[in-house]
Design an enzyme around this catalytic site. Sequence first.
Site, PDB file in Angstrom:
ATOM      1  N   HIS A 120      37.428  44.546  37.448  1.00  9.36           N
ATOM      2  CA  HIS A 120      36.135  44.771  37.639  1.00  9.36           C
ATOM      3  C   HIS A 120      35.015  43.770  38.075  1.00  9.36           C
ATOM      4  O   HIS A 120      33.987  43.737  37.908  1.00  9.36           O
ATOM      5  CB  HIS A 120      35.501  45.560  36.259  1.00  9.36           C
ATOM      6  CG  HIS A 120      36.273  46.624  35.931  1.00  9.36           C
ATOM      7  ND1 HIS A 120      36.353  47.051  34.566  1.00  9.36           N
ATOM      8  CD2 HIS A 120      36.966  47.520  36.674  1.00  9.36           C
ATOM      9  CE1 HIS A 120      37.146  48.295  34.551  1.00  9.36           C
ATOM     10  NE2 HIS A 120      37.497  48.410  36.059  1.00  9.36           N
ATOM     11  N   CYS A 149      19.323  35.079  48.077  1.00 10.05           N
ATOM     12  CA  CYS A 149      20.552  34.403  48.588  1.00 10.05           C
ATOM     13  C   CYS A 149      20.108  33.068  49.269  1.00 10.05           C
ATOM     14  O   CYS A 149      19.086  33.131  50.023  1.00 10.05           O
ATOM     15  CB  CYS A 149      21.328  35.458  49.623  1.00 10.05           C
ATOM     16  SG  CYS A 149      22.522  34.514  50.700  1.00 10.05           S
ATOM     17  N   THR A 190      40.756  48.206  24.551  1.00 11.91           N
ATOM     18  CA  THR A 190      40.102  49.248  25.520  1.00 11.91           C
ATOM     19  C   THR A 190      40.030  50.788  24.928  1.00 11.91           C
ATOM     20  O   THR A 190      40.942  51.157  24.554  1.00 11.91           O
ATOM     21  CB  THR A 190      40.978  48.961  26.890  1.00 11.91           C
ATOM     22  OG1 THR A 190      40.017  50.068  27.927  1.00 11.91           O
ATOM     23  CG2 THR A 190      42.319  49.562  26.982  1.00 11.91           C
ATOM     24  N   SER A 191      38.949  51.312  25.233  1.00 12.77           N
ATOM     25  CA  SER A 191      38.917  52.891  24.929  1.00 12.77           C
ATOM     26  C   SER A 191      39.539  53.469  25.998  1.00 12.77           C
ATOM     27  O   SER A 191      39.809  54.872  25.478  1.00 12.77           O
ATOM     28  CB  SER A 191      37.272  53.079  24.973  1.00 12.77           C
ATOM     29  OG  SER A 191      36.744  52.823  26.416  1.00 12.77           O
ATOM     30  N   GLU A 217      41.125  51.829  16.690  1.00 16.92           N
ATOM     31  CA  GLU A 217      40.964  53.185  16.349  1.00 16.92           C
ATOM     32  C   GLU A 217      41.892  53.788  17.500  1.00 16.92           C
ATOM     33  O   GLU A 217      41.943  53.323  18.391  1.00 16.92           O
ATOM     34  CB  GLU A 217      39.713  53.862  16.235  1.00 16.92           C
ATOM     35  CG  GLU A 217      39.153  53.577  17.766  1.00 16.92           C
ATOM     36  CD  GLU A 217      37.451  53.859  17.549  1.00 16.92           C
ATOM     37  OE1 GLU A 217      37.026  54.108  16.592  1.00 16.92           O
ATOM     38  OE2 GLU A 217      36.831  53.782  18.662  1.00 16.92           O
ATOM     39  N   ALA A 233      42.161  42.662  17.317  1.00 16.61           N
ATOM     40  CA  ALA A 233      43.093  41.855  18.308  1.00 16.61           C
ATOM     41  C   ALA A 233      43.409  40.379  17.866  1.00 16.61           C
ATOM     42  O   ALA A 233      44.408  39.945  17.834  1.00 16.61           O
ATOM     43  CB  ALA A 233      42.407  41.900  19.893  1.00 16.61           C
TER      44      ALA A 233
HETATM   45  C1  BV8 Z   1      35.838  54.279  40.892  1.00 15.48           C
HETATM   46  C2  BV8 Z   1      31.946  45.971  35.658  1.00 15.48           C
HETATM   47  C3  BV8 Z   1      36.352  55.466  42.845  1.00 15.48           C
HETATM   48  C4  BV8 Z   1      30.490  46.281  35.440  1.00 15.48           C
HETATM   49  C5  BV8 Z   1      32.892  48.509  34.560  1.00 15.48           C
HETATM   50  C6  BV8 Z   1      35.735  61.447  35.691  1.00 15.48           C
HETATM   51  C7  BV8 Z   1      37.168  61.431  35.169  1.00 15.48           C
HETATM   52  C8  BV8 Z   1      37.936  60.157  35.643  1.00 15.48           C
HETATM   53  C9  BV8 Z   1      36.958  59.058  36.060  1.00 15.48           C
HETATM   54  C10 BV8 Z   1      35.874  59.492  36.440  1.00 15.48           C
HETATM   55  C11 BV8 Z   1      35.164  60.583  35.909  1.00 15.48           C
HETATM   56  N1  BV8 Z   1      33.906  60.681  36.313  1.00 15.48           N
HETATM   57  C12 BV8 Z   1      33.571  59.242  36.893  1.00 15.48           C
HETATM   58  C13 BV8 Z   1      34.587  58.592  37.202  1.00 15.48           C
HETATM   59  C14 BV8 Z   1      35.085  57.566  37.705  1.00 15.48           C
HETATM   60  C15 BV8 Z   1      34.587  56.312  36.778  1.00 15.48           C
HETATM   61  C16 BV8 Z   1      34.988  56.412  35.145  1.00 15.48           C
HETATM   62  O1  BV8 Z   1      36.210  55.991  34.867  1.00 15.48           O
HETATM   63  N2  BV8 Z   1      34.239  56.869  34.565  1.00 15.48           N
HETATM   64  C17 BV8 Z   1      34.541  56.989  33.100  1.00 15.48           C
HETATM   65  C18 BV8 Z   1      33.498  56.488  32.073  1.00 15.48           C
HETATM   66  C19 BV8 Z   1      34.883  58.406  32.609  1.00 15.48           C
HETATM   67  N3  BV8 Z   1      35.395  54.868  37.531  1.00 15.48           N
HETATM   68  C20 BV8 Z   1      34.573  54.499  38.436  1.00 15.48           C
HETATM   69  O2  BV8 Z   1      33.524  54.737  38.713  1.00 15.48           O
HETATM   70  C21 BV8 Z   1      35.514  53.289  39.061  1.00 15.48           C
HETATM   71  N4  BV8 Z   1      35.186  53.460  40.410  1.00 15.48           N
HETATM   72  O3  BV8 Z   1      36.463  55.535  40.232  1.00 15.48           O
HETATM   73  O4  BV8 Z   1      35.768  54.356  42.294  1.00 15.48           O
HETATM   74  C22 BV8 Z   1      36.107  55.269  44.203  1.00 15.48           C
HETATM   75  C23 BV8 Z   1      37.332  55.094  45.177  1.00 15.48           C
HETATM   76  C24 BV8 Z   1      37.192  54.715  46.502  1.00 15.48           C
HETATM   77  C25 BV8 Z   1      35.684  54.514  46.832  1.00 15.48           C
HETATM   78  C26 BV8 Z   1      34.685  54.604  46.145  1.00 15.48           C
HETATM   79  C27 BV8 Z   1      34.707  54.957  44.975  1.00 15.48           C
HETATM   80  C28 BV8 Z   1      34.865  52.036  38.684  1.00 15.48           C
HETATM   81  C29 BV8 Z   1      35.054  51.572  37.152  1.00 15.48           C
HETATM   82  C30 BV8 Z   1      34.487  50.306  36.880  1.00 15.48           C
HETATM   83  C31 BV8 Z   1      33.178  50.032  36.245  1.00 15.48           C
HETATM   84  N5  BV8 Z   1      32.869  48.714  35.870  1.00 15.48           N
HETATM   85  N6  BV8 Z   1      32.588  47.093  34.302  1.00 15.48           N
HETATM   86  C32 BV8 Z   1      30.009  45.356  34.278  1.00 15.48           C
HETATM   87  O5  BV8 Z   1      30.698  45.164  33.353  1.00 15.48           O
HETATM   88  O6  BV8 Z   1      28.917  45.088  34.318  1.00 15.48           O
HETATM   89  S1  BV8 Z   1      33.796  49.273  33.590  1.00 15.48           S
HETATM   90  C33 BV8 Z   1      33.231  48.521  31.954  1.00 15.48           C
HETATM   91  O7  BV8 Z   1      34.095  49.761  30.852  1.00 15.48           O
HETATM   92  C34 BV8 Z   1      33.914  47.370  31.472  1.00 15.48           C
HETATM   93  O8  BV8 Z   1      34.511  46.647  32.771  1.00 15.48           O
HETATM   94  C35 BV8 Z   1      34.880  47.653  30.327  1.00 15.48           C
HETATM   95  O9  BV8 Z   1      35.604  46.561  30.208  1.00 15.48           O
HETATM   96  C36 BV8 Z   1      35.320  48.774  30.628  1.00 15.48           C
HETATM   97  C37 BV8 Z   1      36.130  49.746  29.979  1.00 15.48           C
HETATM   98  O10 BV8 Z   1      35.577  49.677  28.579  1.00 15.48           O
HETATM   99  P1  BV8 Z   1      36.277  49.030  27.506  1.00 15.48           P
HETATM  100  O11 BV8 Z   1      37.023  47.573  27.968  1.00 15.48           O
HETATM  101  O12 BV8 Z   1      37.491  49.999  27.270  1.00 15.48           O
HETATM  102  O13 BV8 Z   1      35.361  48.836  26.417  1.00 15.48           O
HETATM  103  P2  BV8 Z   1      34.763  49.968  25.434  1.00 15.48           P
HETATM  104  O14 BV8 Z   1      33.540  49.443  25.019  1.00 15.48           O
HETATM  105  O15 BV8 Z   1      34.862  51.233  26.145  1.00 15.48           O
HETATM  106  O16 BV8 Z   1      35.951  50.021  24.293  1.00 15.48           O
HETATM  107  C38 BV8 Z   1      36.107  48.708  23.496  1.00 15.48           C
HETATM  108  C39 BV8 Z   1      37.466  49.267  22.845  1.00 15.48           C
HETATM  109  O17 BV8 Z   1      37.999  48.062  22.082  1.00 15.48           O
HETATM  110  C40 BV8 Z   1      37.259  50.340  21.838  1.00 15.48           C
HETATM  111  O18 BV8 Z   1      38.328  51.335  21.874  1.00 15.48           O
HETATM  112  C41 BV8 Z   1      37.163  49.745  20.452  1.00 15.48           C
HETATM  113  O19 BV8 Z   1      37.892  50.518  19.301  1.00 15.48           O
HETATM  114  C42 BV8 Z   1      37.955  48.441  20.514  1.00 15.48           C
HETATM  115  N7  BV8 Z   1      37.784  47.307  19.948  1.00 15.48           N
HETATM  116  C43 BV8 Z   1      36.580  46.842  19.525  1.00 15.48           C
HETATM  117  N8  BV8 Z   1      36.681  45.540  18.759  1.00 15.48           N
HETATM  118  C44 BV8 Z   1      38.080  45.240  18.686  1.00 15.48           C
HETATM  119  C45 BV8 Z   1      38.716  46.358  19.294  1.00 15.48           C
HETATM  120  N9  BV8 Z   1      40.062  46.468  19.609  1.00 15.48           N
HETATM  121  C46 BV8 Z   1      40.790  45.538  18.773  1.00 15.48           C
HETATM  122  N10 BV8 Z   1      40.196  44.294  18.435  1.00 15.48           N
HETATM  123  C47 BV8 Z   1      38.819  44.460  18.145  1.00 15.48           C
HETATM  124  N11 BV8 Z   1      38.298  43.389  17.408  1.00 15.48           N
END
Ligand code: BV8
Length: 253
Positions: A120, A149, A190-191, A217, A233
Site C-alpha cells: 500500500h 512539487c 491484520t483484520s 481476536e 504480536a
Molecule cells: C482496489 C494505504 C481495485 C493508505 C490502505 C468489497 C469487497 C471486497 C473489496 C472491496 C469491496 N469494496 C471495496 C473494495 C476494495 C477495497 C477494500 O478492500 N475495501 C474493504 C474495506 C472492504 N480495496 C481497495 O480499494 C484496494 N484497491 O481494490 O482497487 C482496482 C483495480 C484495478 C484498477 C483500479 C482499482 C486498495 C486497498 C488499499 C487501501 N489503502 N492503506 C493509508 O494507509 O493511508 S488500507 C489500510 O487498511 C492500511 O494499509 C491497513 O494496513 C490496511 C488493512 O488494515 P489492517 O492492517 O488489517 O488494520 P486494521 O486496523 O483493519 O486491523 C488491525 C488488526 O490488528 C486487527 O485485527 C486487530 O485485532 C489486530 N491487532 C491490534 N493490535 C494488535 C493486533 N494484533 C496483534 N497484536 C497486536 N498488538
Amino acid sequence: MLEEKIKEVAGILAPKPALVILTGAGVSAESGVPTFRGPDGLWRQFRAEDLATPEAFARQPALVWEWYDWRRQKIHSVEPNSAHLTLARWEKYFPFFVLITQNVDGLHQKAGSTRILELHGNIWKVRCTREGKVFENRQVPLSQIPPLCSDCGALLRPHVVWFGEALPADVLEEAFKACSQASVMLVIGTSALVQPAASLPLFARQHGATIIEINLEPTPLSTYADFSLYGRAGEILPLIDQHLPRENLEVKG
Ligand code: BV8
C-alpha cells in the site's frame, strides 16, 4: 493453551520452511501507531476509509494532508517494537523469507528489515500529481500543507494506495508469487478485510502452505488458518523465536 501452540509453531518453523509473512496495522499498534479499524482508528471525526480515497483528496487536499501530517508526526516519534525486530532477525535466518506488509509506516525498515513488499505504499514518500515523480519526504511537521512539487509546482500526494486505487502491479505480482512458493505463511495483526491483500493467505493455502494467524481476536481468515494464536504480536513473536533451536539462528551465508 497459547504456550502449547507457540511451541507447536516453533516446531513447524525449526526446519526453516519457505516462510512468507503478511503484516497489518496490528504489528505497529504496540509501537503506539493507531490501527485503522480499532478504537483509536479515528482522527477528528473522520474514519480512515473516508480520508484514504482519491475523492477525499480531490475535494479537500489540505484536510487529507493534515491527517497524513498528523500520522507522520506520530510515526516519527515511535520506535519499532519486538514484533518488527523479530521479523527483521528472521529475514537473516530463513533461506526463503518474504515480508509483505500493508503498513505504510516504514517501521519494518526502521527495525532492520530490508526486503519488504509494501502493498500500500509508504507514508514517507510523496508523488507529484502532475508528473508522477516520486520523492522521499521526511519533513516533520510538513512546512507547507498541502505540499507542492519542487520541480513543477503541482500538488504533491502521499505515495500510498488509496481505496479504489490499484496496488502496484509489480509488487502485487511478487507477493502472489511468494505466496505460491510458501510452505508456511504467518499472518500478523491484520483484520483481513482489505482486498486484494486479504486474498494472499488464501492463495498460499491453495498452494499447500500452512497458515498461522497472530491477532488479538478472530478475523475472517481464522476459519482458514491451521493455527490462530490470540495475543499481542510483540509478545508472541519473541516467544516463538525463543523456542527456535539456537543452531537454527546461524546467519545465512
Ligand atoms: C482496489 C494505504 C481495485 C493508505 C490502505 C468489497 C469487497 C471486497 C473489496 C472491496 C469491496 N469494496 C471495496 C473494495 C476494495 C477495497 C477494500 O478492500 N475495501 C474493504 C474495506 C472492504 N480495496 C481497495 O480499494 C484496494 N484497491 O481494490 O482497487 C482496482 C483495480 C484495478 C484498477 C483500479 C482499482 C486498495 C486497498 C488499499 C487501501 N489503502 N492503506 C493509508 O494507509 O493511508 S488500507 C489500510 O487498511 C492500511 O494499509 C491497513 O494496513 C490496511 C488493512 O488494515 P489492517 O492492517 O488489517 O488494520 P486494521 O486496523 O483493519 O486491523 C488491525 C488488526 O490488528 C486487527 O485485527 C486487530 O485485532 C489486530 N491487532 C491490534 N493490535 C494488535 C493486533 N494484533 C496483534 N497484536 C497486536 N498488538
